[in-house]
Design a protein around this motif. Structure first.
Motif, short mmCIF file in Angstrom:
data_model
loop_
_atom_site.label_atom_id
_atom_site.label_comp_id
_atom_site.label_asym_id
_atom_site.label_seq_id
_atom_site.Cartn_x
_atom_site.Cartn_y
_atom_site.Cartn_z
N ASP A 8 2.06 1.66 -3.49
CA ASP A 8 0.98 2.17 -4.34
C ASP A 8 0.76 3.66 -4.10
OD1 ASP A 8 0.58 -0.32 -5.45
OD2 ASP A 8 -1.07 -0.84 -4.06
N ARG A 9 0.81 4.07 -2.85
CA ARG A 9 0.63 5.49 -2.54
C ARG A 9 1.77 6.31 -3.12
NH1 ARG A 9 0.43 6.09 3.50
NH2 ARG A 9 0.21 8.27 2.95
N THR A 24 0.84 -1.21 0.00
CA THR A 24 0.00 0.00 0.00
C THR A 24 0.86 1.25 0.00
OG1 THR A 24 -0.27 -0.47 2.36
CG2 THR A 24 -2.21 -0.70 0.96
N ARG A 33 3.64 5.54 -5.77
CA ARG A 33 3.46 5.59 -7.23
C ARG A 33 2.38 6.59 -7.61
NH1 ARG A 33 2.47 0.03 -7.78
NH2 ARG A 33 4.38 -0.86 -6.99
N SER A 34 1.30 6.58 -6.85
CA SER A 34 0.21 7.52 -7.11
C SER A 34 0.70 8.96 -6.92
CB SER A 34 -0.95 7.23 -6.16
OG SER A 34 -1.93 8.23 -6.27
N LEU A 35 1.47 9.17 -5.87
CA LEU A 35 2.02 10.51 -5.63
C LEU A 35 2.96 10.92 -6.74
CD1 LEU A 35 2.40 12.96 -3.77
CD2 LEU A 35 4.20 11.67 -2.61
N GLU A 78 2.94 9.93 -9.83
CA GLU A 78 2.13 10.22 -11.02
C GLU A 78 1.51 11.60 -10.94
OE1 GLU A 78 -0.68 7.06 -11.41
OE2 GLU A 78 0.86 5.57 -11.89
N ARG A 79 0.99 11.95 -9.76
CA ARG A 79 0.39 13.28 -9.60
C ARG A 79 1.44 14.39 -9.74
NH1 ARG A 79 -2.77 13.28 -4.17
NH2 ARG A 79 -1.08 11.89 -3.62
#
Length: 109
Positions: free
Chosen positions: A8-9, A5, A11-13, A15-16
């Motif tokens: 994932d967080r 998790t 990677r999401s950060l 990407e943003r």
């Protein structure tokens, strides 16, 4: 599972952040404004330096000759005139640079 998790967080950060960087304007207007401020401070410094040099010379002559502050007043005016001449020269130099840049941009089109 916690590592997954967090990854994932992250990677999401990432990407943003990349998306925000891509959407950010490419023109750096702060550098241009900072450059203008540098020129303004240069002119102010040149004027103040002229006044201070005139003050020091005039005060020194009055002290050495034992006169009233006549040389002080005269050399303050000379210092102001020299400072203004330098400021005008700097302004002309800046104007020429700006005209060269504008003509270069207009010539490319």
């Amino acid at each position: 599972m916690t590592n997954q998790t967090e990854q994932d967080r992250l990677r999401s950060l990432e990407e943003r952040i990349n998306k925000a960087k891509a959407e950010a304007p490419t023109e750096n207007h702060m550098k241009k404004d900072y450059s203008q401020a540098q020129h303004a401070w240069r002119m102010v410094t040149e004027l103040v330096a002229g006044l201070l040099i005139g003050f020091v010379i005039g005060f020194g002559l009055d002290y050495a000759l034992g006169t009233s502050p006549i040389f002080l007043v005269i050399f303050i005016f000379f210092g102001f005139a020299a400072g203004m001449k330098t400021v005008i020269g700097s302004a002309k130099e800046l104007q020429m640079k700006m005209l060269d840049q504008q003509s270069g941009k207009n010539g490319e089109k």
